[in-house]
Design a protein around this motif. Structure first.
Motif, PDB file in Angstrom:
ATOM      1  N   PHE A  57     -63.882 107.638  -4.566  1.00 29.70           N
ATOM      2  CA  PHE A  57     -64.156 106.648  -3.530  1.00 29.70           C
ATOM      3  C   PHE A  57     -63.914 105.230  -4.045  1.00 29.70           C
ATOM      4  CE2 PHE A  57     -67.292 103.714  -1.664  1.00 29.70           C
ATOM      5  CZ  PHE A  57     -66.870 103.744  -0.348  1.00 29.70           C
ATOM      6  N   ALA A  58     -64.313 104.945  -5.277  1.00 30.48           N
ATOM      7  CA  ALA A  58     -64.239 103.589  -5.811  1.00 30.48           C
ATOM      8  C   ALA A  58     -62.925 103.270  -6.509  1.00 30.48           C
ATOM      9  CB  ALA A  58     -65.385 103.371  -6.797  1.00 30.48           C
ATOM     10  N   ARG A  59     -62.029 104.227  -6.612  1.00 30.85           N
ATOM     11  CA  ARG A  59     -60.806 104.032  -7.396  1.00 30.85           C
ATOM     12  C   ARG A  59     -59.945 102.881  -6.896  1.00 30.85           C
ATOM     13  NH1 ARG A  59     -58.213 108.823  -9.799  1.00 30.85           N
ATOM     14  NH2 ARG A  59     -60.280 108.547 -10.529  1.00 30.85           N
ATOM     15  N   ASN A  60     -59.667 102.784  -5.618  1.00 30.29           N
ATOM     16  CA  ASN A  60     -58.747 101.773  -5.090  1.00 30.29           C
ATOM     17  C   ASN A  60     -59.474 100.585  -4.470  1.00 30.29           C
ATOM     18  OD1 ASN A  60     -56.502 103.303  -5.842  1.00 30.29           O
ATOM     19  ND2 ASN A  60     -56.667 104.529  -3.985  1.00 30.29           N
ATOM     20  N   ARG A  61     -60.699 100.392  -4.801  1.00 32.54           N
ATOM     21  CA  ARG A  61     -61.457  99.257  -4.273  1.00 32.54           C
ATOM     22  C   ARG A  61     -61.529  98.159  -5.329  1.00 32.54           C
ATOM     23  NH1 ARG A  61     -62.989 100.969   0.415  1.00 32.54           N
ATOM     24  NH2 ARG A  61     -63.810 103.030   0.778  1.00 32.54           N
ATOM     25  N   SER A  62     -61.680  96.937  -4.850  1.00 36.39           N
ATOM     26  CA  SER A  62     -61.792  95.823  -5.789  1.00 36.39           C
ATOM     27  C   SER A  62     -63.167  95.852  -6.452  1.00 36.39           C
ATOM     28  CB  SER A  62     -61.584  94.493  -5.071  1.00 36.39           C
ATOM     29  OG  SER A  62     -62.591  94.317  -4.097  1.00 36.39           O
ATOM     30  N   PRO A  63     -63.246  95.445  -7.717  1.00 39.06           N
ATOM     31  CA  PRO A  63     -64.529  95.500  -8.428  1.00 39.06           C
ATOM     32  C   PRO A  63     -65.426  94.308  -8.099  1.00 39.06           C
ATOM     33  CG  PRO A  63     -62.834  94.760  -9.913  1.00 39.06           C
ATOM     34  CD  PRO A  63     -62.156  95.081  -8.609  1.00 39.06           C
ATOM     35  N   GLU A  64     -65.728  94.136  -6.823  1.00 43.86           N
ATOM     36  CA  GLU A  64     -66.570  93.040  -6.377  1.00 43.86           C
ATOM     37  C   GLU A  64     -67.746  93.595  -5.589  1.00 43.86           C
ATOM     38  OE1 GLU A  64     -63.252  89.615  -5.585  1.00 43.86           O
ATOM     39  OE2 GLU A  64     -63.634  91.068  -4.015  1.00 43.86           O
ATOM     40  N   ILE A  65     -68.850  92.916  -5.659  1.00 50.54           N
ATOM     41  CA  ILE A  65     -70.021  93.358  -4.922  1.00 50.54           C
ATOM     42  C   ILE A  65     -69.924  92.915  -3.464  1.00 50.54           C
ATOM     43  CG2 ILE A  65     -72.518  93.168  -4.743  1.00 50.54           C
ATOM     44  CD1 ILE A  65     -72.572  92.894  -7.779  1.00 50.54           C
ATOM     45  N   MET A  66     -69.516  91.675  -3.244  1.00 53.55           N
ATOM     46  CA  MET A  66     -69.374  91.150  -1.882  1.00 53.55           C
ATOM     47  C   MET A  66     -67.989  90.526  -1.725  1.00 53.55           C
ATOM     48  SD  MET A  66     -73.002  89.359  -1.260  1.00 53.55           S
ATOM     49  CE  MET A  66     -74.507  90.105  -1.778  1.00 53.55           C
ATOM     50  N   PRO A  67     -66.958  91.334  -1.472  1.00 54.73           N
ATOM     51  CA  PRO A  67     -65.604  90.790  -1.428  1.00 54.73           C
ATOM     52  C   PRO A  67     -65.380  89.774  -0.316  1.00 54.73           C
ATOM     53  CG  PRO A  67     -65.589  93.169  -1.035  1.00 54.73           C
ATOM     54  CD  PRO A  67     -66.993  92.770  -1.291  1.00 54.73           C
ATOM     55  N   ALA A  68     -66.032  89.915   0.821  1.00 58.62           N
ATOM     56  CA  ALA A  68     -65.823  88.959   1.916  1.00 58.62           C
ATOM     57  C   ALA A  68     -66.332  87.567   1.529  1.00 58.62           C
ATOM     58  CB  ALA A  68     -66.522  89.448   3.177  1.00 58.62           C
ATOM     59  N   ILE A  69     -67.490  87.508   0.901  1.00 58.13           N
ATOM     60  CA  ILE A  69     -68.042  86.218   0.478  1.00 58.13           C
ATOM     61  C   ILE A  69     -67.211  85.638  -0.663  1.00 58.13           C
ATOM     62  CG2 ILE A  69     -70.043  85.101  -0.576  1.00 58.13           C
ATOM     63  CD1 ILE A  69     -71.789  87.041   1.003  1.00 58.13           C
ATOM     64  N   ASN A  70     -66.777  86.486  -1.594  1.00 53.38           N
ATOM     65  CA  ASN A  70     -65.952  85.995  -2.697  1.00 53.38           C
ATOM     66  C   ASN A  70     -64.637  85.422  -2.195  1.00 53.38           C
ATOM     67  OD1 ASN A  70     -67.874  86.774  -4.519  1.00 53.38           O
ATOM     68  ND2 ASN A  70     -66.855  88.673  -5.086  1.00 53.38           N
ATOM     69  N   SER A  71     -63.985  86.113  -1.264  1.00 56.91           N
ATOM     70  CA  SER A  71     -62.722  85.585  -0.746  1.00 56.91           C
ATOM     71  C   SER A  71     -62.945  84.323   0.083  1.00 56.91           C
ATOM     72  CB  SER A  71     -62.004  86.652   0.082  1.00 56.91           C
ATOM     73  OG  SER A  71     -62.748  86.954   1.234  1.00 56.91           O
ATOM     74  N   PHE A  72     -64.083  84.203   0.752  1.00 59.83           N
ATOM     75  CA  PHE A  72     -64.380  83.002   1.532  1.00 59.83           C
ATOM     76  C   PHE A  72     -64.454  81.779   0.625  1.00 59.83           C
ATOM     77  CE2 PHE A  72     -67.529  80.018   3.237  1.00 59.83           C
ATOM     78  CZ  PHE A  72     -66.916  79.691   4.450  1.00 59.83           C
ATOM     79  N   PHE A  73     -65.083  81.922  -0.535  1.00 56.46           N
ATOM     80  CA  PHE A  73     -65.258  80.779  -1.418  1.00 56.46           C
ATOM     81  C   PHE A  73     -64.091  80.564  -2.381  1.00 56.46           C
ATOM     82  CE2 PHE A  73     -69.772  81.476  -0.353  1.00 56.46           C
ATOM     83  CZ  PHE A  73     -70.048  80.216   0.130  1.00 56.46           C
ATOM     84  N   THR A  74     -63.250  81.555  -2.607  1.00 54.50           N
ATOM     85  CA  THR A  74     -62.179  81.400  -3.586  1.00 54.50           C
ATOM     86  C   THR A  74     -60.787  81.345  -2.989  1.00 54.50           C
ATOM     87  OG1 THR A  74     -62.051  83.794  -3.896  1.00 54.50           O
ATOM     88  CG2 THR A  74     -63.488  82.566  -5.391  1.00 54.50           C
ATOM     89  N   ASP A  75     -60.602  81.678  -1.723  1.00 52.94           N
ATOM     90  CA  ASP A  75     -59.278  81.670  -1.100  1.00 52.94           C
ATOM     91  C   ASP A  75     -58.889  80.236  -0.753  1.00 52.94           C
ATOM     92  OD1 ASP A  75     -56.930  82.495  -0.010  1.00 52.94           O
ATOM     93  OD2 ASP A  75     -57.805  83.327   1.823  1.00 52.94           O
ATOM     94  N   PRO A  76     -57.813  79.701  -1.354  1.00 48.83           N
ATOM     95  CA  PRO A  76     -57.433  78.301  -1.073  1.00 48.83           C
ATOM     96  C   PRO A  76     -56.884  78.093   0.334  1.00 48.83           C
ATOM     97  CG  PRO A  76     -55.978  79.267  -2.721  1.00 48.83           C
ATOM     98  CD  PRO A  76     -57.009  80.285  -2.399  1.00 48.83           C
ATOM     99  N   SER A  77     -56.413  79.134   1.003  1.00 46.77           N
ATOM    100  CA  SER A  77     -55.868  78.950   2.351  1.00 46.77           C
ATOM    101  C   SER A  77     -56.951  78.683   3.383  1.00 46.77           C
ATOM    102  CB  SER A  77     -55.061  80.189   2.747  1.00 46.77           C
ATOM    103  OG  SER A  77     -55.922  81.315   2.837  1.00 46.77           O
ATOM    104  N   ARG A  78     -58.207  78.933   3.062  1.00 44.61           N
ATOM    105  CA  ARG A  78     -59.309  78.680   3.996  1.00 44.61           C
ATOM    106  C   ARG A  78     -59.733  77.203   4.022  1.00 44.61           C
ATOM    107  NH1 ARG A  78     -62.713  82.921   5.915  1.00 44.61           N
ATOM    108  NH2 ARG A  78     -61.878  84.915   5.324  1.00 44.61           N
ATOM    109  N   SER A  79     -59.269  76.412   3.083  1.00 46.69           N
ATOM    110  CA  SER A  79     -59.685  75.004   3.018  1.00 46.69           C
ATOM    111  C   SER A  79     -59.054  74.166   4.090  1.00 46.69           C
ATOM    112  CB  SER A  79     -59.317  74.393   1.674  1.00 46.69           C
ATOM    113  OG  SER A  79     -59.911  75.125   0.647  1.00 46.69           O
TER     114      SER A  79
END
Length: 90
Positions: free
Chosen positions: A68-90
């Protein structure tokens, strides 16, 4: 009198954490004793010596949680991480 000294509401989270840890350890112990191909409890299977049964070892190592976890990103909260780290959201 002594029970009120030791069973305060502040220690309930500690009891819960220790209970979860004991449960995880117990689950792993039972899993290894029951289905690990390298553990042999009965006398007949111990007499067999070293077995090279790679299919059984692969089945034990590739359990459902790992698949189940093989192809998933190793993040606990990927939506929040991408919200704060994705430069296209600025």
């Amino acid at each position: 009198m002594a029970s009120s000294k030791w069973l305060r509401p502040e220690v309930y989270p500690l009891f819960a954490a220790v209970g979860v840890a004991i449960g995880i350890c117990g689950f792993q112990l039972v899993r290894n004793i029951c289905i690990n191909p390298e553990v042999r409890v009965s006398k007949e299977t111990r007499a067999a010596g070293v077995l090279e049964n790679f299919a059984e070892g692969e089945k034990y190592a590739e359990h459902a949680i790992r698949k189940f976890a093989r192809n998933r990103s190793p993040e606990i909260m990927p939506a929040i991480n991408s919200f704060f780290t994705d430069p296209s959201r600025s």
